[in-house]
Design a protein around this motif. Structure first.
Motif, mmCIF file in Angstrom:
data_model
loop_
_atom_site.group_PDB
_atom_site.id
_atom_site.type_symbol
_atom_site.label_atom_id
_atom_site.label_comp_id
_atom_site.label_asym_id
_atom_site.label_seq_id
_atom_site.Cartn_x
_atom_site.Cartn_y
_atom_site.Cartn_z
ATOM 1 N N UNK A 18 6.589 -1.064 8.212
ATOM 2 C CA UNK A 18 5.937 -1.295 6.921
ATOM 3 C C UNK A 18 6.425 -0.301 5.876
ATOM 4 N N UNK A 19 6.485 0.953 6.263
ATOM 5 C CA UNK A 19 6.917 1.995 5.331
ATOM 6 C C UNK A 19 8.333 1.721 4.835
ATOM 7 N N UNK A 20 9.226 1.378 5.747
ATOM 8 C CA UNK A 20 10.611 1.118 5.362
ATOM 9 C C UNK A 20 10.718 -0.072 4.410
ATOM 10 N N UNK A 21 10.009 -1.132 4.745
ATOM 11 C CA UNK A 21 10.039 -2.330 3.898
ATOM 12 C C UNK A 21 9.397 -2.028 2.550
ATOM 13 N N UNK A 22 8.219 -1.419 2.564
ATOM 14 C CA UNK A 22 7.482 -1.196 1.323
ATOM 15 C C UNK A 22 8.150 -0.190 0.398
ATOM 16 N N UNK A 23 8.746 0.862 0.960
ATOM 17 C CA UNK A 23 9.378 1.845 0.088
ATOM 18 C C UNK A 23 10.524 1.231 -0.697
ATOM 19 N N UNK A 24 11.203 0.273 -0.099
ATOM 20 C CA UNK A 24 12.265 -0.409 -0.831
ATOM 21 C C UNK A 24 11.673 -1.429 -1.811
ATOM 22 N N UNK A 25 10.760 -2.246 -1.321
ATOM 23 C CA UNK A 25 10.162 -3.285 -2.161
ATOM 24 C C UNK A 25 9.462 -2.693 -3.378
ATOM 25 N N UNK A 27 9.349 -9.022 -8.744
ATOM 26 C CA UNK A 27 10.285 -8.269 -7.915
ATOM 27 C C UNK A 27 9.723 -8.076 -6.507
ATOM 28 N N UNK A 28 8.463 -7.666 -6.425
ATOM 29 C CA UNK A 28 7.807 -7.461 -5.135
ATOM 30 C C UNK A 28 7.777 -8.766 -4.349
ATOM 31 N N UNK A 29 7.414 -9.839 -5.008
ATOM 32 C CA UNK A 29 7.301 -11.137 -4.330
ATOM 33 C C UNK A 29 8.650 -11.659 -3.854
ATOM 34 N N UNK A 30 9.707 -11.414 -4.608
ATOM 35 C CA UNK A 30 11.042 -11.819 -4.145
ATOM 36 C C UNK A 30 11.388 -11.116 -2.832
ATOM 37 N N UNK A 31 11.078 -9.832 -2.764
ATOM 38 C CA UNK A 31 11.351 -9.090 -1.530
ATOM 39 C C UNK A 31 10.480 -9.568 -0.377
ATOM 40 N N UNK A 32 9.231 -9.832 -0.651
ATOM 41 C CA UNK A 32 8.360 -10.326 0.411
ATOM 42 C C UNK A 32 8.863 -11.668 0.933
ATOM 43 N N UNK A 33 9.335 -12.507 0.020
ATOM 44 C CA UNK A 33 9.878 -13.802 0.442
ATOM 45 C C UNK A 33 11.110 -13.609 1.324
ATOM 46 N N UNK A 93 -1.514 -0.451 4.942
ATOM 47 C CA UNK A 93 -0.314 0.183 4.382
ATOM 48 C C UNK A 93 0.097 -0.510 3.092
ATOM 49 N N UNK A 94 0.038 -1.839 3.096
ATOM 50 C CA UNK A 94 0.375 -2.611 1.903
ATOM 51 C C UNK A 94 -0.536 -2.231 0.743
ATOM 52 N N UNK A 95 -1.810 -2.077 1.018
ATOM 53 C CA UNK A 95 -2.776 -1.735 -0.030
ATOM 54 C C UNK A 95 -2.454 -0.383 -0.671
ATOM 55 N N UNK A 96 -2.018 0.571 0.112
ATOM 56 C CA UNK A 96 -1.647 1.879 -0.447
ATOM 57 C C UNK A 96 -0.560 1.730 -1.516
ATOM 58 N N UNK A 97 0.433 0.906 -1.224
ATOM 59 C CA UNK A 97 1.523 0.706 -2.164
ATOM 60 C C UNK A 97 1.072 -0.103 -3.378
ATOM 61 N N UNK A 98 0.253 -1.105 -3.153
ATOM 62 C CA UNK A 98 -0.237 -1.914 -4.270
ATOM 63 C C UNK A 98 -1.092 -1.071 -5.200
#
Length: 190
Positions: free
Chosen positions: A59-66, A92-98, A119-124
């Protein structure tokens, strides 16, 4: 981290996400991951203490980039964030999630999806602080309550979109989300 460590880490991530798409999280053992990644037990534990740590790291790896503040040409689309426009940031976030749809579906369908969501909530929350609640308006509710409401609404939007096989474009989902949240956050006390 050297090339071999990166390669091993990637093999572990790939094995784990593949297993998540095949079986329930609580049924996945470290041994399953070791077998699929073709690594030894000590190698796994050099990188991660537990399965939960592995999930957190993915999650951290994906989210830090997204959720990076630097928007550029990605996902076959050029993002130019003029004046920190929330519409651009959310798209931008949604493109990465897709782009990560398969892994996200597996993670959201596992019984430990609450870890992913926390983890997602922390970033949001950081995005909301930076781009949505930038103007210090006077709200009719406490700011922390409002931020929590918007974060959870965005998470539920993402979950709904994934469940619907992401058939709508990221821009469409962004418009849906902003149509609901902007009236809430732009209303100040009079």
């Amino acid at each position: 981290m050297n090339r071999q460590q990166n390669k091993t880490r990637k093999a572990i991530f790939n094995a784990f996400t593949q297993l998540l798409s095949e079986k329930k999280y609580n049924k996945i053992t470290v041994q399953d991951i070791l077998n699929l990644a073709d690594i030894g037990r000590s190698t796994f534990y050099m990188h991660f203490e537990t399965k939960d740590d592995l999930l957190k790291e993915i999650c951290k790896e994906v989210f830090e980039h997204i959720f990076s503040p630097e928007l550029k040409i990605e996902c076959n689309k050029k993002f130019e964030n003029e004046k920190n426009n929330p519409k651009i940031v959310i798209s931008h976030i949604l493109y990465h999630l897709k782009e990560h749809q398969k892994n996200l579906t597996a993670i959201l369908n596992c019984e430990s999806s609450y870890l992913f969501i926390s983890y997602l909530k922390e970033y949001i929350d950081k995005i909301i602080d930076s781009y949505i609640l930038v103007e210090k308006k006077i709200y009719k509710v406490p700011i922390e309550f409002l931020k929590n409401h918007i974060s959870l609404s965005f998470i539920e939007t993402i979950k709904w979109w994934i469940k619907d096989n992401m058939i709508q474009s990221p821009e469409t989902i962004t418009n849906y989300f902003l149509a609901i949240t902007l009236p809430i956050i732009t209303r100040s006390e009079e």
